[in-house]
Design an enzyme around this catalytic site. Structure first.
Site, PDB file in Angstrom:
ATOM      1  N   THR A   1       0.816  -1.212   0.000  1.00  0.00           N
ATOM      2  CA  THR A   1       0.000   0.000   0.000  1.00  0.00           C
ATOM      3  C   THR A   1       0.854   1.268   0.000  1.00  0.00           C
ATOM      4  OG1 THR A   1      -1.817  -1.191   1.051  1.00  0.00           O
ATOM      5  CG2 THR A   1      -1.878   1.204   1.183  1.00  0.00           C
TER       6      THR A   1
ATOM      7  N   GLU B   1       1.062   9.662  -5.528  1.00  0.00           N
ATOM      8  CA  GLU B   1       1.730  10.948  -5.293  1.00  0.00           C
ATOM      9  C   GLU B   1       2.556  11.360  -6.512  1.00  0.00           C
ATOM     10  OE1 GLU B   1       0.835  12.881  -2.939  1.00  0.00           O
ATOM     11  OE2 GLU B   1       1.517  12.226  -0.979  1.00  0.00           O
TER      12      GLU B   1
ATOM     13  N   HIS C   1      -7.020   0.781  -1.141  1.00  0.00           N
ATOM     14  CA  HIS C   1      -6.240  -0.205  -1.897  1.00  0.00           C
ATOM     15  C   HIS C   1      -7.164  -1.397  -2.054  1.00  0.00           C
ATOM     16  CE1 HIS C   1      -2.042  -2.273  -2.383  1.00  0.00           C
ATOM     17  NE2 HIS C   1      -2.881  -2.594  -3.362  1.00  0.00           N
TER      18      HIS C   1
END
Length: 129
Positions: free
Chosen positions: A35, A43, A69
Site C-alpha cells: 500500500t 503521489e 487499496h
C-alpha cells in the site's frame, strides 16, 4: 503559480517488483504490491499533473490523503496510476486518483490534496532558519 484552466491529468506506471511488495516495505508479510508503494505511485501522478502549473522555484507538498487499496497486484503485474486535478482553492490542489492493472481491474482510488510552496522558503522554515 499559473492559473488553472481546463482539465489536467497525468498517468504513471509501475511493474511490481520484489522491492515494491508489502513484505519488502514492511507494510505486511506478502509478496504483493505494498500500500505505501501504491500511495507513492499516486503521489508521483499528482506531482506530474501539477507540474505545468508551477512557476520556477515552486513545488507541491502533500497535505491530505484518502485512498483505498482495493485489489492485490502480484510481482510482475503492471499498475497504472492516474491523477486528475479536480479543483484549485488558492494554493491548494485537489486531485482524484485511481489505479488499474493491465486487466483493467481497479487497484485503488481516492483523493489527494497538495499545496503549492516556494521550495527555498519551505526548506528554510523546516530547517529553522
Amino acid at each position: 503559480m499559473k492559473e488553472f484552466q481546463g482539465k489536467l491529468t497525468a498517468t504513471v506506471e509501475l511493474t511490481v517488483s520484489q522491492k515494491d511488495t508489502a513484505k519488502a516495505v514492511k507494510s505486511g508479510s506478502l509478496d504483493v504490491l505494498g500500500t505505501p508503494v501504491l500511495l507513492a505511485l499516486f503521489e508521483e501522478a499528482t506531482c506530474k499533473c501539477a507540474q505545468p502549473l508551477l512557476d520556477e522555484g515552486e513545488t507541491t507538498v502533500g497535505t491530505k490523503v484518502c485512498v483505498s487499496h482495493d485489489k492485490a497486484s502480484a510481482v510482475g503485474e503492471k499498475v497504472m496510476a492516474s491523477a486528475v486535478l479536480e479543483k484549485t482553492e488558492g494554493r491548494k490542489f485537489v486531485f482524484s486518483v485511481s489505479a488499474a492493472d493491465s486487466k483493467g481491474d481497479v487497484v485503488g482510488k481516492g483523493e489527494i490534496e497538495r499545496f503549492v510552496v516556494l521550495s527555498d522558503k519551505f526548506m528554510k522554515r523546516v530547517q529553522g532558519l
